[in-house]
Write a protein that holds these residues in place. Structure first.
Motif, PDB file in Angstrom:
ATOM      1  N   CYS A   1       0.777  -1.203  -0.173  1.00 24.20           N
ATOM      2  CA  CYS A   1       0.013  -0.082   0.037  1.00 24.20           C
ATOM      3  C   CYS A   1       0.945   1.073   0.102  1.00 24.20           C
ATOM      4  N   PHE A   2       0.233   2.211  -0.449  1.00 25.94           N
ATOM      5  CA  PHE A   2       1.098   3.673  -0.466  1.00 25.94           C
ATOM      6  C   PHE A   2       0.547   4.630   0.490  1.00 25.94           C
ATOM      7  N   ALA A   3       1.094   5.702   0.502  1.00 24.42           N
ATOM      8  CA  ALA A   3       0.878   6.843   1.327  1.00 24.42           C
ATOM      9  C   ALA A   3      -0.691   7.138   1.114  1.00 24.42           C
ATOM     10  N   LYS A   4      -1.533   7.643   2.087  1.00 22.43           N
ATOM     11  CA  LYS A   4      -2.753   7.806   2.089  1.00 22.43           C
ATOM     12  C   LYS A   4      -3.185   9.049   2.749  1.00 22.43           C
ATOM     13  N   SER A   5      -4.023  10.083   2.161  1.00 20.13           N
ATOM     14  CA  SER A   5      -4.282  11.323   2.701  1.00 20.13           C
ATOM     15  C   SER A   5      -5.683  11.239   3.542  1.00 20.13           C
ATOM     16  N   VAL A   6      -5.975  11.471   4.783  1.00 22.35           N
ATOM     17  CA  VAL A   6      -6.907  11.264   5.596  1.00 22.35           C
ATOM     18  C   VAL A   6      -6.975  12.542   6.320  1.00 22.35           C
ATOM     19  N   GLN A   7      -8.134  12.934   6.922  1.00 22.38           N
ATOM     20  CA  GLN A   7      -8.367  14.278   7.474  1.00 22.38           C
ATOM     21  C   GLN A   7      -9.057  13.964   8.982  1.00 22.38           C
ATOM     22  N   VAL A   8      -8.560  14.281   9.923  1.00 15.78           N
ATOM     23  CA  VAL A   8      -8.904  13.940  11.329  1.00 15.78           C
ATOM     24  C   VAL A   8      -8.733  15.056  12.129  1.00 15.78           C
ATOM     25  N   THR A   9      -9.408  14.898  13.410  1.00  9.72           N
ATOM     26  CA  THR A   9      -9.445  16.072  14.428  1.00  9.72           C
ATOM     27  C   THR A   9      -8.623  15.324  15.461  1.00  9.72           C
ATOM     28  N   GLY A  10      -7.696  16.021  16.486  1.00 10.58           N
ATOM     29  CA  GLY A  10      -7.512  15.679  17.739  1.00 10.58           C
ATOM     30  C   GLY A  10      -7.637  16.684  18.642  1.00 10.58           C
ATOM     31  N   ARG A  11      -7.695  16.133  19.998  1.00 16.92           N
ATOM     32  CA  ARG A  11      -7.792  17.075  21.046  1.00 16.92           C
ATOM     33  C   ARG A  11      -6.736  17.015  22.231  1.00 16.92           C
ATOM     34  N   GLY A  12      -6.401  18.050  22.915  1.00 16.65           N
ATOM     35  CA  GLY A  12      -5.468  17.880  23.832  1.00 16.65           C
ATOM     36  C   GLY A  12      -5.378  19.289  24.718  1.00 16.65           C
ATOM     37  N   PRO A  13      -4.532  19.281  25.675  1.00 15.35           N
ATOM     38  CA  PRO A  13      -4.417  20.341  26.921  1.00 15.35           C
ATOM     39  C   PRO A  13      -3.535  21.326  26.043  1.00 15.35           C
ATOM     40  N   THR A  14      -2.782  21.049  24.881  1.00 15.96           N
ATOM     41  CA  THR A  14      -2.086  21.969  24.302  1.00 15.96           C
ATOM     42  C   THR A  14      -2.227  21.631  22.779  1.00 15.96           C
ATOM     43  N   GLU A  15      -1.808  22.655  21.879  1.00 16.40           N
ATOM     44  CA  GLU A  15      -2.060  22.624  20.401  1.00 16.40           C
ATOM     45  C   GLU A  15      -1.194  21.492  20.069  1.00 16.40           C
ATOM     46  N   SER A  16      -0.002  21.273  20.587  1.00 13.09           N
ATOM     47  CA  SER A  16       0.933  20.356  20.005  1.00 13.09           C
ATOM     48  C   SER A  16       0.494  18.875  20.305  1.00 13.09           C
ATOM     49  N   ARG A  17      -0.129  18.712  21.580  1.00  9.29           N
ATOM     50  CA  ARG A  17      -0.617  17.653  21.977  1.00  9.29           C
ATOM     51  C   ARG A  17      -1.884  17.211  21.169  1.00  9.29           C
ATOM     52  N   ALA A  18      -2.873  18.223  20.820  1.00  3.64           N
ATOM     53  CA  ALA A  18      -4.017  18.029  19.842  1.00  3.64           C
ATOM     54  C   ALA A  18      -3.369  17.523  18.727  1.00  3.64           C
ATOM     55  N   ILE A  19      -2.238  18.020  17.928  1.00  6.70           N
ATOM     56  CA  ILE A  19      -1.791  17.531  16.812  1.00  6.70           C
ATOM     57  C   ILE A  19      -1.596  16.141  16.815  1.00  6.70           C
TER      58      ILE A  19
ATOM     59  N   ARG B   1      -5.025  17.508   7.775  1.00  8.50           N
ATOM     60  CA  ARG B   1      -4.897  16.523   6.627  1.00  8.50           C
ATOM     61  C   ARG B   1      -3.552  15.983   6.806  1.00  8.50           C
ATOM     62  N   ALA B   2      -3.595  14.689   7.025  1.00  8.98           N
ATOM     63  CA  ALA B   2      -2.173  14.042   7.228  1.00  8.98           C
ATOM     64  C   ALA B   2      -1.912  12.987   6.140  1.00  8.98           C
ATOM     65  N   GLU B   3      -0.660  12.961   5.649  1.00 10.09           N
ATOM     66  CA  GLU B   3      -0.319  11.830   4.766  1.00 10.09           C
ATOM     67  C   GLU B   3       0.178  10.658   5.663  1.00 10.09           C
ATOM     68  N   VAL B   4      -0.579   9.663   5.485  1.00  6.18           N
ATOM     69  CA  VAL B   4      -0.022   8.402   6.338  1.00  6.18           C
ATOM     70  C   VAL B   4       0.867   7.494   5.389  1.00  6.18           C
ATOM     71  N   ASN B   5       1.832   7.040   6.158  1.00 11.74           N
ATOM     72  CA  ASN B   5       2.713   6.051   5.251  1.00 11.74           C
ATOM     73  C   ASN B   5       2.282   4.515   5.327  1.00 11.74           C
ATOM     74  N   SER B   6       1.272   4.249   4.485  1.00 11.82           N
ATOM     75  CA  SER B   6       0.674   2.844   4.788  1.00 11.82           C
ATOM     76  C   SER B   6       1.727   1.884   4.899  1.00 11.82           C
ATOM     77  N   SER B   7       2.848   1.679   4.202  1.00 14.02           N
ATOM     78  CA  SER B   7       3.664   0.731   4.368  1.00 14.02           C
ATOM     79  C   SER B   7       4.411   0.805   5.536  1.00 14.02           C
ATOM     80  N   ALA B   8       4.698   1.763   6.158  1.00 12.89           N
ATOM     81  CA  ALA B   8       5.365   1.816   7.495  1.00 12.89           C
ATOM     82  C   ALA B   8       4.366   1.556   8.579  1.00 12.89           C
ATOM     83  N   VAL B   9       2.788   1.759   8.310  1.00 16.20           N
ATOM     84  CA  VAL B   9       1.979   1.150   9.266  1.00 16.20           C
ATOM     85  C   VAL B   9       1.960  -0.103   9.409  1.00 16.20           C
ATOM     86  N   GLN B  10       2.023  -0.972   8.035  1.00 21.83           N
ATOM     87  CA  GLN B  10       2.023  -2.564   8.161  1.00 21.83           C
ATOM     88  C   GLN B  10       3.226  -3.224   8.489  1.00 21.83           C
ATOM     89  N   THR B  11       4.182  -2.598   8.143  1.00 20.91           N
ATOM     90  CA  THR B  11       5.679  -3.285   8.201  1.00 20.91           C
ATOM     91  C   THR B  11       6.104  -3.032   9.967  1.00 20.91           C
TER      92      THR B  11
END
Length: 344
Positions: free
Chosen positions: A18-36, A96-106
């Motif tokens: 599989c190749f890189a896949k673009s997904v849109q998601v929302t994160g939450r946290g006590p700081t902006e960096s934690r939310a990212i 909007r993140a580009e997920v490395n599907s190959s890395a996720v699997q291996t």
């Protein structure tokens, strides 16, 4: 059958492409960096969810989170912030993140595959680590290195030995020869496997570790070996670096041995038969051994020890819990059960 099916499914996932896949998601946290970072984890979990069912995803959430925390750069090749804000003191960020599907699997699927093997074959054992020198000094840095290596292999249940007093710890050095201590560790502290490491300093720049991995319930030594570490002459903390190097090597070898043991389809289980049960079966060694061999999943059974009760070594295709179920079906009452020990 469930072992082969699980391993086969994970193997298929591991080798699919599989190749890189673009997904849109929302994160939450006590700081902006934690939310990212929370959004990144969600993106990886979303991609992983395309390959495994939601039940597996929920069950292994902590393993997935730990791996993403350690390797987020390897799973996310890039991202852009779509929107962000703060609500009731909580930051939320949509990316909007580009997920490395190959890395996720291996990488990620490999960890889940190992954990699946450990959960199914070894019944997810609890492991404790103790590192010490001849004077009784403990080395937390060695313990942490080995625990980290075990967790990377999928052994996620660890026991904190800080709750055990010094007298007990001193006895743990010879744990495989101390059945009373092993029973205490198994029953009171719920330890299934114990790693003991003796640290020996070699000059200013060297360290050696003598390590053992012991099954607490049976006293069986799964691994015994020595590792060495040598630091550079001009290293600021040469002795500490040498110890850490030796610990890292020990962690690799111990975790490999633990994984290889867990990966064995045929498990080695001790069956302790009390006197009333012994008489009920037939009252002779041949009758009891033959009875054990006739239970579904048992490949062989050998007499280990005979005293007030009879101990059998049983080679069984499954965990002790699986074997206990078969024993109950055969009409036996389970009096005690651990990861590799059953009393009837």
């Amino acid at each position: 059958m469930k072992k082969f099916l699980t391993i086969f499914i994970f193997a298929l996932m591991l080798f699919s492409t599989c190749f890189a896949k673009s997904v849109q998601v929302t994160g939450r946290g006590p700081t902006e960096s934690r939310a990212i970072h929370d959004a990144m984890r969600s993106a990886v979990e979303q991609e992983l969810g395309a390959f495994i069912d939601s039940k597996t995803l929920v069950k292994n959430h902590q393993v997935i989170s730990d791996e993403i925390n350690a390797n987020s750069d390897g799973f996310i090749s890039g991202y852009e912030i779509i929107s962000k804000g703060v609500e009731n003191g909580i930051f939320f960020v949509t990316i909007r993140a580009e997920v490395n599907s190959s890395a996720v699997q291996t990488r990620l699927m490999s960890r889940l595959q190992k954990k699946s093997l450990i959960d199914i074959n070894a019944d997810s054992p609890r492991i404790a680590v103790l590192a010490y020198d001849s004077a009784g000094k403990e080395y937390s840095e060695v313990e942490n290195e080995i625990l980290s290596a075990l967790q990377q292999q999928g052994f996620t249940r660890t026991v904190d030995l800080n709750q055990i007093n010094r007298t007990v710890k001193n006895r743990m050095v010879a744990a495989e020869n101390d059945p009373t201590l092993r029973k205490t560790l198994a029953n009171d502290f719920h330890v299934d496997y114990l790693v003991l490491c003796e640290v020996k300093i070699s000059g200013k720049y060297g360290a050696n570790l003598s390590s053992r991995l012991i099954s607490v319930n049976s006293g069986k030594i799964i691994y015994a070996g020595n590792t060495a570490g040598i630091a550079g002459m001009f290293t600021a903390n040469a002795q500490g670096e040498a110890i850490k190097m030796a610990a890292r090597r020990a962690g690799y070898e111990i975790s490999q041995a633990a994984l290889n043991s867990a990966a064995e389809i045929e498990q080695h289980i001790i069956l302790l038969i009390t006197e009333p049960t012994f008489k009920k079966i037939g009252g002779t060694l041949s009758a009891v051994t033959e009875c054990a061999k006739n239970i579904e999943g048992v490949n062989d059974a050998f007499v280990r020890h005979m005293g007030d009760s009879l101990e059998l070594d049983v080679d069984y295709d499954g965990t002790a819990a699986d074997f206990a179920v078969e024993l109950e079906r055969a009409g036996f009452k389970i009096l005690e059960l651990t990861s590799d020990f059953i009393k009837i």
